[in-house]
Design an enzyme around this catalytic site. Structure first.
Site, PDB file in Angstrom:
ATOM      1  CB  ILE A  39      -3.854  -5.906  -7.911  1.00 10.67           C
ATOM      2  CG1 ILE A  39      -3.416  -4.917  -8.970  1.00 10.67           C
ATOM      3  CG2 ILE A  39      -3.105  -7.218  -8.070  1.00 10.67           C
ATOM      4  CD1 ILE A  39      -1.944  -4.576  -8.900  1.00 10.67           C
ATOM      5  N   GLY A  42      -5.651  -8.265   1.160  1.00 11.87           N
ATOM      6  CA  GLY A  42      -5.231  -9.167   2.217  1.00 11.87           C
ATOM      7  C   GLY A  42      -5.976  -8.817   3.486  1.00 11.87           C
ATOM      8  N   GLY A  43      -5.464  -9.282   4.609  1.00 10.95           N
ATOM      9  CA  GLY A  43      -6.131  -9.052   5.876  1.00 10.95           C
ATOM     10  C   GLY A  43      -6.266  -7.593   6.242  1.00 10.95           C
ATOM     11  CG  MET A  44      -3.819  -3.712   7.647  1.00  7.07           C
ATOM     12  SD  MET A  44      -2.394  -3.345   8.720  1.00  7.07           S
ATOM     13  CE  MET A  44      -1.125  -4.428   8.211  1.00  7.07           C
ATOM     14  CG  ASP A 163       1.618 -14.451   6.349  1.00  7.85           C
ATOM     15  OD1 ASP A 163       1.228 -15.635   6.495  1.00  7.85           O
ATOM     16  OD2 ASP A 163       0.945 -13.588   5.759  1.00  7.85           O
TER      17      ASP A 163
END
Length: 193
Positions: A39, A42-44, A163
């Site tokens: 899907i 993200g960053g991690m 965030d």
């Protein structure tokens, strides 16, 4: 009264029967999650749409990027636990936290449907008639109020998001609003375990 007791006894015996088809279906499952579809990422982490063979529904599964160092495991698990503690209709629900066959952590959550607030605002700025009709100012104010409700709830539990942005707000087709991605979130005055 005798008839009610007889019906109760029959129902009770049906649930205890060793040949119960539903009980057997849970025993024979070899693979908990199937039908994996990427899907987003993200960053991690990466998010997949998966079919949960136990609950017989599609959900979202988050796992770290491939070849992630084990030093990221704790922050990933911390995000799942923090989100799981926030039981609010406008905050993503975490269903399960676990470790896969490769020894890597994952967590599952409700499957987001709809558009991100970022996409809605982008489409409105582009004068997309569909989005202008579907999301008039009144509707956007309702979305904003739901975001505020979620954050107020989190703040009352000493949790801050850190965030918050339109990309982390999911707006569903039927008015659902979910504040997502609590990966940078913090519990104030806590060791966050």
């Amino acid at each position: 009264a005798a008839n009610m007791k007889a019906l109760y006894d029959i129902a009770l015996n049906e649930h205890e029967a060793p040949g119960s088809p539903l009980m057997e279906s849970l025993k024979v499952q070899h693979e908990r999650y199937s039908d994996w579809q990427f899907i987003a990422e993200g960053g991690m982490k990466r998010i997949f749409r998966v079919y949960d063979n136990t609950s017989e529904r599609y959900i979202a599964l988050a796992r770290l990027h491939e070849n992630s160092e084990s030093e990221f495991y704790d922050s990933f698990i911390r995000e799942a636990r923090l989100t799981g503690k926030l039981e609010h209709p406008n905050i993503m629900t975490v269903h399960d936290i676990g470790i896969n066959e490769a020894g890597e952590p994952y967590f599952t959550m409700e499957l987001k449907k709809g558009d991100s607030l970022e996409e809605i605002l982008r489409q409105r700025r582009a004068a997309n008639e569909i989005y202008l009709k579907k999301y008039p100012r009144q509707k956007l104010l309702e979305v904003f109020i739901k975001i505020c409700d979620a954050l107020s709830y989190a703040h009352a539990r000493q949790v801050i998001h850190l965030d918050l942005k339109p990309a982390n707000i999911q707006v569903g087709e039927f008015g659902e609003v979910l504040v997502c991605d609590w990966g940078l979130g913090k519990i104030l005055n806590s060791q966050q375990t």
